[in-house]
Design a protein around this motif. Structure first.
Motif, PDB file in Angstrom:
ATOM      1  N   SER A 146       0.813  -1.217   0.000  1.00  0.00           N
ATOM      2  CA  SER A 146       0.000   0.000   0.000  1.00  0.00           C
ATOM      3  C   SER A 146       0.854   1.277   0.000  1.00  0.00           C
ATOM      4  CB  SER A 146      -0.958  -0.009   1.195  1.00  0.00           C
ATOM      5  OG  SER A 146      -1.677   1.199   1.278  1.00  0.00           O
ATOM      6  N   PRO A 147       1.868   1.411   0.886  1.00  0.00           N
ATOM      7  CA  PRO A 147       2.712   2.617   0.817  1.00  0.00           C
ATOM      8  C   PRO A 147       3.451   2.758  -0.507  1.00  0.00           C
ATOM      9  CG  PRO A 147       3.008   1.489   2.919  1.00  0.00           C
ATOM     10  CD  PRO A 147       2.200   0.577   2.049  1.00  0.00           C
ATOM     11  N   PHE A 148       3.888   1.626  -1.086  1.00  0.00           N
ATOM     12  CA  PHE A 148       4.593   1.689  -2.363  1.00  0.00           C
ATOM     13  C   PHE A 148       3.684   2.223  -3.467  1.00  0.00           C
ATOM     14  CE2 PHE A 148       5.387  -0.416  -6.450  1.00  0.00           C
ATOM     15  CZ  PHE A 148       6.641   0.111  -6.744  1.00  0.00           C
ATOM     16  N   LEU A 149       2.463   1.702  -3.569  1.00  0.00           N
ATOM     17  CA  LEU A 149       1.540   2.155  -4.606  1.00  0.00           C
ATOM     18  C   LEU A 149       1.127   3.613  -4.378  1.00  0.00           C
ATOM     19  CD1 LEU A 149      -0.761  -0.981  -5.032  1.00  0.00           C
ATOM     20  CD2 LEU A 149       1.092  -0.223  -6.518  1.00  0.00           C
ATOM     21  N   ARG A 150       0.974   4.002  -3.125  1.00  0.00           N
ATOM     22  CA  ARG A 150       0.606   5.391  -2.844  1.00  0.00           C
ATOM     23  C   ARG A 150       1.695   6.342  -3.320  1.00  0.00           C
ATOM     24  NH1 ARG A 150       2.026   8.586   1.231  1.00  0.00           N
ATOM     25  NH2 ARG A 150       2.879   6.832   2.399  1.00  0.00           N
ATOM     26  N   THR A 151       2.958   5.978  -3.097  1.00  0.00           N
ATOM     27  CA  THR A 151       4.068   6.822  -3.535  1.00  0.00           C
ATOM     28  C   THR A 151       4.248   6.753  -5.044  1.00  0.00           C
ATOM     29  OG1 THR A 151       5.167   6.415  -1.423  1.00  0.00           O
ATOM     30  CG2 THR A 151       6.518   7.288  -3.213  1.00  0.00           C
ATOM     31  N   PHE A 152       4.134   5.555  -5.615  1.00  0.00           N
ATOM     32  CA  PHE A 152       4.403   5.367  -7.044  1.00  0.00           C
ATOM     33  C   PHE A 152       3.374   6.099  -7.906  1.00  0.00           C
ATOM     34  CE2 PHE A 152       4.153   2.989 -11.046  1.00  0.00           C
ATOM     35  CZ  PHE A 152       5.483   2.976 -11.414  1.00  0.00           C
ATOM     36  N   PHE A 153       2.102   6.025  -7.531  1.00  0.00           N
ATOM     37  CA  PHE A 153       1.046   6.671  -8.318  1.00  0.00           C
ATOM     38  C   PHE A 153       0.654   8.047  -7.769  1.00  0.00           C
ATOM     39  CE2 PHE A 153       0.292   2.148  -9.356  1.00  0.00           C
ATOM     40  CZ  PHE A 153       0.278   2.223 -10.743  1.00  0.00           C
ATOM     41  N   ASN A 154       1.325   8.487  -6.702  1.00  0.00           N
ATOM     42  CA  ASN A 154       1.026   9.789  -6.086  1.00  0.00           C
ATOM     43  C   ASN A 154      -0.449   9.879  -5.710  1.00  0.00           C
ATOM     44  OD1 ASN A 154       1.554  12.364  -5.100  1.00  0.00           O
ATOM     45  ND2 ASN A 154       1.255  13.344  -7.088  1.00  0.00           N
ATOM     46  N   LEU A 155      -0.904   8.923  -4.910  1.00  0.00           N
ATOM     47  CA  LEU A 155      -2.320   8.822  -4.533  1.00  0.00           C
ATOM     48  C   LEU A 155      -2.524   9.337  -3.107  1.00  0.00           C
ATOM     49  CD1 LEU A 155      -2.996   5.216  -5.862  1.00  0.00           C
ATOM     50  CD2 LEU A 155      -3.595   7.363  -6.981  1.00  0.00           C
ATOM     51  N   PRO A 156      -3.737   9.748  -2.772  1.00  0.00           N
ATOM     52  CA  PRO A 156      -4.018  10.152  -1.387  1.00  0.00           C
ATOM     53  C   PRO A 156      -3.894   8.982  -0.412  1.00  0.00           C
ATOM     54  CG  PRO A 156      -5.758  10.902  -2.874  1.00  0.00           C
ATOM     55  CD  PRO A 156      -4.872   9.991  -3.657  1.00  0.00           C
ATOM     56  N   THR A 157      -4.229   7.782  -0.878  1.00  0.00           N
ATOM     57  CA  THR A 157      -4.129   6.581  -0.055  1.00  0.00           C
ATOM     58  C   THR A 157      -3.729   5.404  -0.929  1.00  0.00           C
ATOM     59  OG1 THR A 157      -5.351   5.048   1.373  1.00  0.00           O
ATOM     60  CG2 THR A 157      -6.593   6.156  -0.365  1.00  0.00           C
ATOM     61  N   GLY A 158      -3.008   4.473  -0.335  1.00  0.00           N
ATOM     62  CA  GLY A 158      -2.627   3.271  -1.067  1.00  0.00           C
ATOM     63  C   GLY A 158      -3.626   2.149  -0.925  1.00  0.00           C
ATOM     64  N   LEU A 159      -4.680   2.358  -0.123  1.00  0.00           N
ATOM     65  CA  LEU A 159      -5.712   1.336   0.069  1.00  0.00           C
ATOM     66  C   LEU A 159      -6.726   1.446  -1.068  1.00  0.00           C
ATOM     67  CD1 LEU A 159      -6.217   1.737   3.918  1.00  0.00           C
ATOM     68  CD2 LEU A 159      -4.737   0.123   2.709  1.00  0.00           C
ATOM     69  N   THR A 160      -6.439   0.788  -2.164  1.00  0.00           N
ATOM     70  CA  THR A 160      -7.241   0.906  -3.376  1.00  0.00           C
ATOM     71  C   THR A 160      -7.595  -0.476  -3.919  1.00  0.00           C
ATOM     72  OG1 THR A 160      -5.308   0.939  -4.821  1.00  0.00           O
ATOM     73  CG2 THR A 160      -6.047   3.060  -3.939  1.00  0.00           C
ATOM     74  N   SER A 161      -8.409  -0.472  -4.961  1.00  0.00           N
ATOM     75  CA  SER A 161      -8.763  -1.739  -5.605  1.00  0.00           C
ATOM     76  C   SER A 161      -7.545  -2.394  -6.248  1.00  0.00           C
ATOM     77  CB  SER A 161      -9.848  -1.503  -6.662  1.00  0.00           C
ATOM     78  OG  SER A 161      -9.389  -0.638  -7.676  1.00  0.00           O
ATOM     79  N   LEU A 162      -6.585  -1.602  -6.704  1.00  0.00           N
ATOM     80  CA  LEU A 162      -5.369  -2.165  -7.291  1.00  0.00           C
ATOM     81  C   LEU A 162      -4.579  -2.951  -6.261  1.00  0.00           C
ATOM     82  CD1 LEU A 162      -3.420  -2.450  -9.666  1.00  0.00           C
ATOM     83  CD2 LEU A 162      -2.403  -0.265  -8.993  1.00  0.00           C
ATOM     84  N   THR A 163      -4.485  -2.410  -5.047  1.00  0.00           N
ATOM     85  CA  THR A 163      -3.795  -3.127  -3.971  1.00  0.00           C
ATOM     86  C   THR A 163      -4.480  -4.459  -3.694  1.00  0.00           C
ATOM     87  OG1 THR A 163      -3.358  -0.950  -2.999  1.00  0.00           O
ATOM     88  CG2 THR A 163      -2.846  -2.875  -1.656  1.00  0.00           C
ATOM     89  N   GLY A 164      -5.816  -4.423  -3.595  1.00  0.00           N
ATOM     90  CA  GLY A 164      -6.545  -5.666  -3.377  1.00  0.00           C
ATOM     91  C   GLY A 164      -6.398  -6.639  -4.531  1.00  0.00           C
ATOM     92  N   SER A 165      -6.354  -6.120  -5.757  1.00  0.00           N
ATOM     93  CA  SER A 165      -6.212  -6.987  -6.928  1.00  0.00           C
ATOM     94  C   SER A 165      -4.874  -7.707  -6.920  1.00  0.00           C
ATOM     95  CB  SER A 165      -6.357  -6.160  -8.208  1.00  0.00           C
ATOM     96  OG  SER A 165      -7.610  -5.540  -8.272  1.00  0.00           O
ATOM     97  N   ILE A 166      -3.808  -6.989  -6.581  1.00  0.00           N
ATOM     98  CA  ILE A 166      -2.476  -7.608  -6.543  1.00  0.00           C
ATOM     99  C   ILE A 166      -2.419  -8.687  -5.471  1.00  0.00           C
ATOM    100  CG2 ILE A 166      -0.031  -7.185  -6.107  1.00  0.00           C
ATOM    101  CD1 ILE A 166      -0.407  -4.412  -7.340  1.00  0.00           C
ATOM    102  N   LEU A 167      -2.993  -8.403  -4.307  1.00  0.00           N
ATOM    103  CA  LEU A 167      -2.992  -9.406  -3.238  1.00  0.00           C
ATOM    104  C   LEU A 167      -3.835 -10.619  -3.628  1.00  0.00           C
ATOM    105  CD1 LEU A 167      -3.193  -7.542   0.182  1.00  0.00           C
ATOM    106  CD2 LEU A 167      -1.262  -8.689  -0.860  1.00  0.00           C
ATOM    107  N   LEU A 168      -4.989 -10.383  -4.241  1.00  0.00           N
ATOM    108  CA  LEU A 168      -5.814 -11.508  -4.676  1.00  0.00           C
ATOM    109  C   LEU A 168      -5.111 -12.326  -5.750  1.00  0.00           C
ATOM    110  CD1 LEU A 168      -9.494 -10.197  -4.853  1.00  0.00           C
ATOM    111  CD2 LEU A 168      -8.462 -11.713  -3.180  1.00  0.00           C
TER     112      LEU A 168
END
Length: 271
Positions: free
Chosen positions: A102-124
């Motif tokens: 989650s912190p990696f995706l938040r920094t990489f995509f410059n998002l307000p939060t890393g808790l996104t559907s993409l994070t869940g998709s990668i884990l699934l």
């Protein structure tokens, strides 16, 4: 049948308490008696489809490598590793998702939060890949070795043999692996609940893939312990369970249909 009967008994009263237009609305906010389940269905589909887009090439590719390409000593190492990965509890992967992914995706995509559907998709995808690899490799192993020898005798390369002979012969088993992977993703609860942000938002474009969502399974898990028994909210959660049950049933029926479909003379030509 008993499970389905129980779900119907607890979820069917929903249709007498909430109108269809309210039930299939775009707003889920039970505190204000807003029970629109479309955002929950949308969130489940987004996460499941995205995870399978990630998992399929890695899962099938790894199964092909282990079953057809890897040397014997490498195969003896990779196969147990895949089985171990399949046994990792999803809550552990959820912790990894919160602390690392989650912190990696938040920094990489410059998002307000890393808790996104993409994070869940990668884990699934990480959860589904071991299932796809294990069942897919078994399907490839079941293909008679005489098919491969006949292809090599006719001058086919290893890749031509895999692509034109082995994969078509193992098609039903590979489809079963894919369907079970989809079912695994659709029914996952803890990892999804921990990393997707739990915001019931409806799909509104590609931005939804990097936005928080809420799935049906996460909604049931997070809210069932807080509702009053017999309330409208209670019955709607069971109605969501009916929808999940139907989705899983459709996936299993499709898997059974594909695996039992007769082959159209391919075996005769190959042999």
């Amino acid at each position: 049948m008993l499970i389905f009967f129980f779900l119907l008994r607890e979820g069917f009263p929903t249709l007498g308490q909430v109108s269809i237009s309210q039930l299939f609305n775009q707003r889920w906010y039970p505190i204000e008696d807003l029970f629109g389940i479309l955002p929950l269905i949308s969130g489940s589909l987004i996460v499941t489809i995205s995870s399978m887009i990630i998992a399929l090439p890695f899962g099938i590719g790894t199964a092909i490598y282990i079953g057809e390409i890897a040397p014997k000593n490498v195969k003896e190492i990779l196969k147990p590793m895949v089985e171990v990965l399949a046994g990792i509890p999803s809550v552990v992967l959820g912790f990894i998702g919160i602390l690392v992914l989650s912190p990696f995706l938040r920094t990489f995509f410059n998002l307000p939060t890393g808790l996104t559907s993409l994070t869940g998709s990668i884990l699934l995808a990480l959860i589904s890949i071991p299932t796809i690899v294990s069942i897919g490799e078994d399907a490839l192993y079941a293909v008679p070795n005489s098919y491969r020898k006949a292809a090599y005798a006719l001058g086919a390369t290893q890749w031509q043999t895999i692509w034109h002979i082995v994969l078509p012969a193992a098609r039903s088993g590979l489809l079963n692996a894919v369907m079970l992977g989809i079912g695994r993703s659709l029914g996952e609860t803890m990892a999804v609940m921990m990393v997707t942000g739990n915001a019931p938002t409806l799909f509104s474009g590609f931005d939804a893939f990097i936005s928080p969502v809420r799935t049906m399974t996460a909604t049931i898990a997070s809210e069932m312990g807080e509702v009053a028994g017999g309330s409208t909210h209670y019955h709607i959660l069971f109605f969501i369970g009916i929808i999940l049950f139907i989705f899983s049933l459709v996936i299993n029926i499709l898997s059974s249909t594909f695996s039992n479909r007769p082959k159209r003379g391919n075996d005769q030509v190959t042999s």
